[in-house]
Scaffold this active site. Structure first.
Site, PDB file in Angstrom:
ATOM      1  N   LYS A  24       0.847  -1.204   0.000  1.00 52.53           N
ATOM      2  CA  LYS A  24       0.000   0.000   0.000  1.00 52.53           C
ATOM      3  C   LYS A  24       0.880   1.251   0.000  1.00 52.53           C
ATOM      4  CE  LYS A  24      -1.749   1.626   4.053  1.00 52.53           C
ATOM      5  NZ  LYS A  24      -1.479   3.044   4.291  1.00 52.53           N
ATOM      6  N   ASN A  25       1.927   1.229   0.838  1.00 52.33           N
ATOM      7  CA  ASN A  25       2.742   2.442   1.016  1.00 52.33           C
ATOM      8  C   ASN A  25       3.797   2.622  -0.055  1.00 52.33           C
ATOM      9  OD1 ASN A  25       1.115   2.959   3.140  1.00 52.33           O
ATOM     10  ND2 ASN A  25       2.573   2.344   4.721  1.00 52.33           N
ATOM     11  N   ASP A  58       5.133  19.882   8.345  1.00 57.95           N
ATOM     12  CA  ASP A  58       6.143  20.950   8.292  1.00 57.95           C
ATOM     13  C   ASP A  58       7.376  20.564   7.482  1.00 57.95           C
ATOM     14  OD1 ASP A  58       6.429  19.140  10.530  1.00 57.95           O
ATOM     15  OD2 ASP A  58       8.152  20.340  11.127  1.00 57.95           O
ATOM     16  N   LEU A  59       7.804  19.306   7.592  1.00 60.10           N
ATOM     17  CA  LEU A  59       9.016  18.897   6.854  1.00 60.10           C
ATOM     18  C   LEU A  59       8.747  18.840   5.350  1.00 60.10           C
ATOM     19  CD1 LEU A  59      10.329  16.071   9.231  1.00 60.10           C
ATOM     20  CD2 LEU A  59      10.997  18.485   9.150  1.00 60.10           C
ATOM     21  N   ARG A 115       0.821  14.260  13.284  1.00 56.32           N
ATOM     22  CA  ARG A 115       1.026  14.101  11.828  1.00 56.32           C
ATOM     23  C   ARG A 115       1.174  15.451  11.119  1.00 56.32           C
ATOM     24  NH1 ARG A 115      -1.547   8.850   9.502  1.00 56.32           N
ATOM     25  NH2 ARG A 115       0.609   8.650   8.763  1.00 56.32           N
ATOM     26  N   PRO A 116       2.118  16.251  11.556  1.00 52.15           N
ATOM     27  CA  PRO A 116       2.362  17.537  10.891  1.00 52.15           C
ATOM     28  C   PRO A 116       2.917  17.344   9.489  1.00 52.15           C
ATOM     29  CG  PRO A 116       4.107  17.058  12.447  1.00 52.15           C
ATOM     30  CD  PRO A 116       3.093  15.968  12.623  1.00 52.15           C
ATOM     31  N   CYS A 151      -4.655   7.880   9.390  1.00 49.36           N
ATOM     32  CA  CYS A 151      -4.931   7.317  10.722  1.00 49.36           C
ATOM     33  C   CYS A 151      -4.689   8.360  11.807  1.00 49.36           C
ATOM     34  CB  CYS A 151      -4.037   6.110  10.977  1.00 49.36           C
ATOM     35  SG  CYS A 151      -4.558   4.674  10.043  1.00 49.36           S
ATOM     36  N   ARG A 207      -3.741  10.025   4.153  1.00 53.33           N
ATOM     37  CA  ARG A 207      -2.511  10.767   4.387  1.00 53.33           C
ATOM     38  C   ARG A 207      -1.779  11.013   3.075  1.00 53.33           C
ATOM     39  NH1 ARG A 207       0.389  14.006   7.927  1.00 53.33           N
ATOM     40  NH2 ARG A 207       2.609  13.681   7.627  1.00 53.33           N
ATOM     41  N   ARG A 254      -9.026   0.201   4.608  1.00 53.98           N
ATOM     42  CA  ARG A 254      -8.109   1.140   3.961  1.00 53.98           C
ATOM     43  C   ARG A 254      -6.817   0.447   3.527  1.00 53.98           C
ATOM     44  NH1 ARG A 254      -6.435   5.356   7.523  1.00 53.98           N
ATOM     45  NH2 ARG A 254      -5.144   5.756   5.697  1.00 53.98           N
ATOM     46  N   ASP A 269       4.197   0.242  12.077  1.00 54.32           N
ATOM     47  CA  ASP A 269       2.935  -0.278  11.516  1.00 54.32           C
ATOM     48  C   ASP A 269       2.656  -1.717  11.935  1.00 54.32           C
ATOM     49  OD1 ASP A 269       3.236   1.507   8.336  1.00 54.32           O
ATOM     50  OD2 ASP A 269       2.698   2.147  10.359  1.00 54.32           O
TER      51      ASP A 269
HETATM   52  C1  EPZ Z   1       4.187   6.819   6.446  1.00 48.59           C
HETATM   53  O1  EPZ Z   1       3.443   7.833   7.094  1.00 48.59           O
HETATM   54  C2  EPZ Z   1       3.245   5.631   6.312  1.00 48.59           C
HETATM   55  N1  EPZ Z   1       2.107   6.005   5.485  1.00 48.59           N
HETATM   56  C3  EPZ Z   1       2.745   5.196   7.695  1.00 48.59           C
HETATM   57  O2  EPZ Z   1       1.935   4.032   7.519  1.00 48.59           O
HETATM   58  C4  EPZ Z   1       3.967   4.823   8.555  1.00 48.59           C
HETATM   59  O3  EPZ Z   1       3.519   4.522   9.861  1.00 48.59           O
HETATM   60  C5  EPZ Z   1       4.941   5.999   8.605  1.00 48.59           C
HETATM   61  O4  EPZ Z   1       5.307   6.405   7.262  1.00 48.59           O
HETATM   62  C6  EPZ Z   1       6.219   5.649   9.351  1.00 48.59           C
HETATM   63  O5  EPZ Z   1       6.829   4.554   8.751  1.00 48.59           O
HETATM   64  C7  EPZ Z   1       2.253   6.013   4.129  1.00 48.59           C
HETATM   65  O6  EPZ Z   1       3.316   5.740   3.599  1.00 48.59           O
HETATM   66  C8  EPZ Z   1       1.027   6.346   3.340  1.00 48.59           C
HETATM   67  P1  EPZ Z   1       6.390   9.977   8.684  1.00 48.59           P
HETATM   68  P2  EPZ Z   1       4.055   9.342   7.199  1.00 48.59           P
HETATM   69  O7  EPZ Z   1       6.316  11.270   7.972  1.00 48.59           O
HETATM   70  O8  EPZ Z   1       4.791   9.656   5.964  1.00 48.59           O
HETATM   71  C9  EPZ Z   1       6.933  13.200  12.040  1.00 48.59           C
HETATM   72  C10 EPZ Z   1       0.032   2.690   7.727  1.00 48.59           C
HETATM   73  O9  EPZ Z   1      -0.444   2.129   8.721  1.00 48.59           O
HETATM   74  N2  EPZ Z   1       6.772  14.200  10.978  1.00 48.59           N
HETATM   75  O10 EPZ Z   1       7.569   9.078   8.440  1.00 48.59           O
HETATM   76  O11 EPZ Z   1       2.958  10.229   7.621  1.00 48.59           O
HETATM   77  C11 EPZ Z   1       5.601  12.512  12.361  1.00 48.59           C
HETATM   78  O12 EPZ Z   1       4.861  13.268  13.281  1.00 48.59           O
HETATM   79  C12 EPZ Z   1       0.538   4.114   7.838  1.00 48.59           C
HETATM   80  O13 EPZ Z   1       0.186   2.153   6.600  1.00 48.59           O
HETATM   81  C13 EPZ Z   1       6.993  15.534  11.271  1.00 48.59           C
HETATM   82  O14 EPZ Z   1       7.315  15.890  12.398  1.00 48.59           O
HETATM   83  O15 EPZ Z   1       5.078   9.149   8.410  1.00 48.59           O
HETATM   84  C14 EPZ Z   1       6.045  11.202  12.946  1.00 48.59           C
HETATM   85  O16 EPZ Z   1       6.320  11.388  14.317  1.00 48.59           O
HETATM   86  C15 EPZ Z   1       0.284   4.714   9.212  1.00 48.59           C
HETATM   87  N3  EPZ Z   1       6.836  16.465  10.290  1.00 48.59           N
HETATM   88  C16 EPZ Z   1       7.354  10.892  12.223  1.00 48.59           C
HETATM   89  O17 EPZ Z   1       7.760  12.116  11.578  1.00 48.59           O
HETATM   90  C17 EPZ Z   1       6.483  16.121   9.000  1.00 48.59           C
HETATM   91  O18 EPZ Z   1       6.372  16.998   8.121  1.00 48.59           O
HETATM   92  C18 EPZ Z   1       7.217   9.830  11.161  1.00 48.59           C
HETATM   93  O19 EPZ Z   1       6.236  10.265  10.244  1.00 48.59           O
HETATM   94  C19 EPZ Z   1       6.257  14.747   8.721  1.00 48.59           C
HETATM   95  C20 EPZ Z   1       6.405  13.809   9.719  1.00 48.59           C
END
Ligand code: EPZ
Length: 418
Positions: free
Chosen positions: A22-23, A124-125, A121-122, A116, A92, A397, A305
């Site tokens: 999916k991802n 900002d990055l 889930r900011p 989810c 997302r 989903r 996950d």
């Molecule tokens: C992806 O979400 C996956 N979703 C998530 O899978 C997965 O849990 C996650 O990566 C971590 O591996 C998809 O790929 C569609 P992150 P993502 O940005 O991109 C912080 C599932 O169950 N962060 O790596 O949203 C954030 O708060 C889903 O399939 C910032 O601070 O995850 C978190 O603490 C759930 N600022 C950490 O980074 C930002 O701009 C990791 O988030 C972005 C993220």
């Protein structure tokens, strides 16, 4: 609304073909906006997030055909750079479209993404990275509006190895002028898969899987037919479910290398595991021994996950476990539901303290998110008696044909309307 009705204690035995990830599929679908040529993605899971991503692409004016497990997208007639709120909120991954829509139109407008409810889930990055490429960004009234005269390569350092931010910046940079470097990039296999897809259509990306990704901008991209990697989280869910229920399972179209942290834990629990080519074989016929601790980390650490599913398993092991969630702020919403099933689990901040009980008891519980919902399903399959899992739209989903695959393994599970 729909629910699962489950009668527990059946062993699980048989073979499951793992879906494409999916991802991986979601950012690759977003990437199709970058090219005018036809792209076919193979073995795509029939899940809500994929259908919603395709709806968003249709909204942008792309043409799509989803049949026989393959999705074909043609973006040559895409003519819209706005993603409506009701669609953006659905998942997302809508946020990934910022990078590819800006690359195509030099404009983009999207409501804050959904996904989810597992933390703040900011984004900002994502936005900081896009600004470094020359994008001007305005955030108001729940919308992110972007525009640029052109995209120019730059050096970007991520404060944390965000999967989505890494992917979004890659998508914006593939047709930017010059070279973009992403430092402290996420290393997930799905990012390597996105790189492989982008290079297949003519991009020049290297370094995915390491902490430094380099993107050399190109003028034009082509088309291709592409088979994404298998879904390591779906695979892990079936392995953990079989370990909990007892039985033996063979996963095909699987990739054990992507699951080494989980396989290590399951062996520690006492499961017998064999690996051959794209098959993973797991057998368990006794009560599992607890692992002392599970700590979620960015790849290649233990995947967040699979945290909920692994916690469910710890609930029926002999001994105590501590599960620590290091990535998301509120990813234990399933814990009170497991307590309704007799689990001895206490959550304090980012830690769940589990004292294993011999068996859970069936109960009526509610799914609050995708992976927490899946954890409740495998817990119910292993439990004594009847369970109902409510609000299973969360599970739809990310798991294609979940109840069919589990029934084929011998699980007593049916979908019903509430
Ligand atoms: C992806 O979400 C996956 N979703 C998530 O899978 C997965 O849990 C996650 O990566 C971590 O591996 C998809 O790929 C569609 P992150 P993502 O940005 O991109 C912080 C599932 O169950 N962060 O790596 O949203 C954030 O708060 C889903 O399939 C910032 O601070 O995850 C978190 O603490 C759930 N600022 C950490 O980074 C930002 O701009 C990791 O988030 C972005 C993220």
């Amino acid at each position: 609304m729909e629910k699962y009705i489950i009668n527990g204690e059946n062993k699980l035995s048989g073979t499951v073909e793992v879906q494409s990830a999916k991802n991986s599929v979601l950012p690759i679908l977003a990437a199709t906006v970058l090219t005018d040529e036809k792209v076919t993605i193979c073995n795509v899971p029939e899940i809500t997030d994929v259908r919603n991503m395709i709806r968003i692409l249709n909204c942008l004016g792309c043409r799509s055909v989803f049949s026989g497990g393959n999705v074909t997208i043609e973006s040559s007639c895409a003519d819209c750079y706005e993603i409506p709120r009701e669609l953006a909120h659905e998942l997302r991954s809508s946020v990934f479209l910022l990078g590819s829509v800006i690359s195509r139109f030099h404009k983009a407008k999207i409501a804050y993404p959904g996904g989810c409810d597992i933390g703040l889930r900011p984004v900002d990055l994502h936005l900081t990275g896009l600004k470094k490429l020359g994008v001007r960004i305005k955030e108001d009234n729940g919308y992110i509006s972007c525009e640029c005269d052109k995209l120019t390569g730059n050096e970007i350092m991520l404060d944390c190895p965000s999967v989505g931010a890494t992917e979004n910046i890659m998508l914006a940079a593939v047709k930017a002028e010059g070279i973009t470097t992403i430092e402290n990039a996420a290393r997930e296999p799905e990012i390597e898969d996105l790189q492989k897809f982008l290079n297949r259509i003519g991009a020049k990306v290297s370094g995915a899987g390491t902490g430094t990704i380099v993107i050399r901008g190109v003028e034009k991209l082509g088309g291709c037919s592409y088979l994404p990697i298998s879904d390591r989280i779906e695979a892990g869910t079936y392995l953990i479910g079989t370990a909990m229920c007892g039985g033996e399972i063979t996963l095909t179209h699987a990739n054990a290398e992507l699951l080494s942290s989980l396989l290590h834990k399951l062996r520690e629990n006492g499961c017998k595991i064999r690996i051959k080519d794209d098959k993973i074989y797991l057998k368990n016929d006794r009560r599992l021994v607890s692992v002392k601790s599970v700590e979620t980390q960015p790849y290649p650490g233990f995947p967040t996950d699979l945290q909920a599913q692994m916690t469910a398993l710890c609930c029926i092991c002999s001994g105590n476990s501590i599960i620590t969630e290091n990535l998301f702020e509120t990813r234990f919403k399933y814990a009170p539901e497991l307590r309704k099933m007799g689990a001895d689990i206490t959550v304090i901040g980012r830690n769940a303290f589990v004292h294993g009980v011999p068996k859970l008891k069936g109960a009526t519980v509610v799914a609050h998110d995708l992976r927490g919902g899946a954890a409740l399903v495998i817990a119910a399959l292993s439990a004594e008696g009847r369970s109902e899992i409510l609000d299973i739209s969360h599970i739809d989903r990310g798991y294609s044909g979940f109840e069919y695959k589990l029934r084929a393994l011998g699980g007593d599970i049916v979908r019903a309307s509430v």
